[in-house]
Design a protein around this motif. Structure first.
Motif, mmCIF file in Angstrom:
data_model
loop_
_atom_site.group_PDB
_atom_site.id
_atom_site.type_symbol
_atom_site.label_atom_id
_atom_site.label_comp_id
_atom_site.label_asym_id
_atom_site.label_seq_id
_atom_site.Cartn_x
_atom_site.Cartn_y
_atom_site.Cartn_z
ATOM 1 N N LEU A 198 43.852 32.772 -4.307
ATOM 2 C CA LEU A 198 43.000 31.978 -3.353
ATOM 3 C C LEU A 198 44.305 30.210 -3.660
ATOM 4 N N ASP A 199 45.555 30.572 -4.633
ATOM 5 C CA ASP A 199 46.438 30.276 -4.846
ATOM 6 C C ASP A 199 47.518 29.967 -3.206
ATOM 7 N N LYS A 200 47.383 31.277 -3.425
ATOM 8 C CA LYS A 200 48.522 31.698 -1.798
ATOM 9 C C LYS A 200 48.006 30.922 -0.196
ATOM 10 N N VAL A 201 46.417 31.314 -0.152
ATOM 11 C CA VAL A 201 45.875 30.473 0.631
ATOM 12 C C VAL A 201 46.150 28.643 0.469
ATOM 13 N N GLU A 202 45.983 27.982 -0.388
ATOM 14 C CA GLU A 202 45.652 26.971 -0.809
ATOM 15 C C GLU A 202 47.177 26.442 -0.623
ATOM 16 N N PRO B 28 43.597 19.395 6.628
ATOM 17 C CA PRO B 28 43.016 18.713 5.398
ATOM 18 C C PRO B 28 42.196 19.177 4.604
ATOM 19 N N SER B 29 41.906 20.230 4.892
ATOM 20 C CA SER B 29 41.426 21.571 3.897
ATOM 21 C C SER B 29 42.215 21.993 2.914
ATOM 22 N N ARG B 30 41.575 22.387 1.753
ATOM 23 C CA ARG B 30 42.409 23.256 0.959
ATOM 24 C C ARG B 30 42.315 24.789 1.434
ATOM 25 N N TYR B 31 41.506 25.469 1.605
ATOM 26 C CA TYR B 31 41.311 26.630 1.708
ATOM 27 C C TYR B 31 41.092 26.868 3.303
ATOM 28 N N ARG B 32 41.102 26.176 4.149
ATOM 29 C CA ARG B 32 41.119 26.229 5.941
ATOM 30 C C ARG B 32 41.746 25.571 6.381
ATOM 31 N N LEU B 33 41.717 26.372 7.157
ATOM 32 C CA LEU B 33 43.035 25.918 8.505
ATOM 33 C C LEU B 33 42.938 25.553 9.646
#
Length: 439
Positions: free
Chosen positions: A105-109, A118-123
């Protein structure tokens, strides 16, 4: 899971997927659809393994997906890996391995932050829309409309992207079986133009053309397939059939010319580039047949750049260098030529200067002119290879060694081989210093 060295799935891995797929998913579509998105199909298989409770197998497949993404999209690896990392986190979460889940999750963030999402977990990106489109397309007809919308969204940002165009064309083709109002011919033509080496999309276009009664085009595309497979006589037969319906089609004459050119190279290769008297007669006949076809091509369409190039090559084969030079110059002087074609013209003219006119300096000049055009293409790769081989040859023969070593450095640099490039440049500097000390 067993995987071939080129990243495609073997029969064994496809069998795994077939046993695991949700009801209604068409395995044949998955097997023959995935011309490029090998990482995506691994993600799908990992998800199915997770649903079956086979989480360790799912993790192994995700590792394979990550390796494939690194190879296929080296310059976009982080962004392209977001889906895989999210799947890692999902599987680890359900296994109760919280630390590993949080790490992914940290790698995604961190990647989303780096790419200013603008999203922590979505691009939001066309690449992610494309990834979602492929995933939906693999899971059955009920998802095709959603897949089409994903590819349309991606193409709105990058309308000339080959992968986005491929996905949209395949989706439109499949939807056309359910709804005849869905236009699939134009997207297929565009996808073939942007993916000229992809056989799968050409087959779909041929099927569509046959479906609407345009068999002439089917012959045309089938002939390309046979020519590239080395079955040149079969390709010529198909093109002759197409000519019966369209005798004044410049492109058909151009393709026949390419076939005679291919037969010429087959003869030369079989005789180790040195045909004997009887074979020489065959070579001369093939050259003349190719010349006739390229001349007819240019009579019907004088703006076809590569027809001038190949006509020039054929003249060079029979020692008519003045005619060869004239036709090369016509191609070199044409305006509004797309970048990869300009690269190709400089490559062929450089080869003409190197091997027929014995002018290595002019050859180098045109290899470099082609390389100044920065579009990544097959022609660019050939230019780099030609420059590297010529530079190596000149170093061995002790010709303009400093310049030749510098050119070797450039070729390594263009291939991304930074260490090798630096070694060449350092060697060139040392040689320069030695020459200066001597004088």
């Amino acid at each position: 899971m067993v995987e071939k060295s080129d990243g495609t799935l073997t029969e064994g891995s496809l069998a795994h997927l077939k046993m695991s797929l949700p009801h209604g998913t068409d395995l044949e579509q998955i097997e023959f659809l995935d011309t490029k998105n090998h990482g995506g199909i691994h993600n799908l298989l990992a998800y199915v393994k997770h649903l079956k409770g086979q989480d360790e197998q799912a993790l192994q497949i995700l590792r394979e997906a990550e390796d494939l993404i690194q190879r296929e999209y080296a310059d976009q690896a982080d962004m392209r890996s977001l889906v895989t990392w999210g799947n890692y986190a999902w599987v680890y979460h359900h296994m109760g391995r919280w630390a590993e889940a949080q790490a992914y999750l940290d790698k995604v963030e961190n990647t989303c932050k780096k790419l200013a999402s603008p999203s922590r977990y979505r691009l939001e990106s066309p690449e992610m829309d494309c990834e979602e489109g492929w995933a939906l397309l693999k899971c059955g007809g009920q998802y095709y409309k959603r897949a089409k919308a994903c590819f349309e969204k991606a193409l709105a940002v990058e309308p000339e992207n080959p992968e986005f165009s491929m996905g949209f064309a395949i989706t439109a083709f499949r939807l056309n079986h359910y709804n005849r109002n869905v236009i699939s011919l134009d997207p297929l033509k565009k996808a073939v133009r942007l993916n000229p080496e992809d056989t799968y999309i050409k087959v779909l276009l041929a099927l569509k053309l046959q479906d609407i009664g345009q068999e002439t085009y089917v012959f045309q595309y089938a002939s390309k397939f046979y020519r590239k497979k080395g079955c040149v006589d079969r390709a010529i037969q198909l093109l002759q059939k197409a000519l019966e319906a369209r005798p004044n089609c410049a492109y058909l004459h151009y393709q026949i010319g390419l076939c005679y050119r291919a037969k010429l190279f087959q003869v030369k290769k079989a005789t180790n580039m040195n045909p004997r008297r009887k074979e020489r007669e065959n070579v001369d006949t093939l050259v003349q047949q190719a010349i006739n076809e390229f001349q007819e091509t240019l009579r019907l369409r004088s703006t076809l750049e590569m027809a001038y190039v190949y006509l020039a090559e054929m003249y060079a084969e029979i020692g008519q260098y003045r005619e060869a030079e004239e036709n090369f110059q016509k191609a070199l002087c044409m305006d509004n030529i797309v970048d990869h074609v300009q690269q190709d013209i400089h490559y062929h003219y450089g080869r003409f200067q190197q091997f027929h006119m014995r002018s290595e300096d002019k050859a180098i000049t045109h290899y470099l002119k082609g390389l100044k055009i920065e579009e990544m293409s097959f022609a660019r790769e050939r230019l780099i290879s030609a420059l590297e081989k010529l530079a190596n040859s000149r170093v061995r023969r002790n010709i303009c060694v400093v310049e030749s070593v510098s050119l070797l450095g450039l070729s390594h640099k263009l291939k991304g081989e930074v260490k090798e490039a630096l070694l060449c440049y350092e060697r060139a500097l040392r040689l320069t210093a030695q020459l200066n000390a001597m004088f």
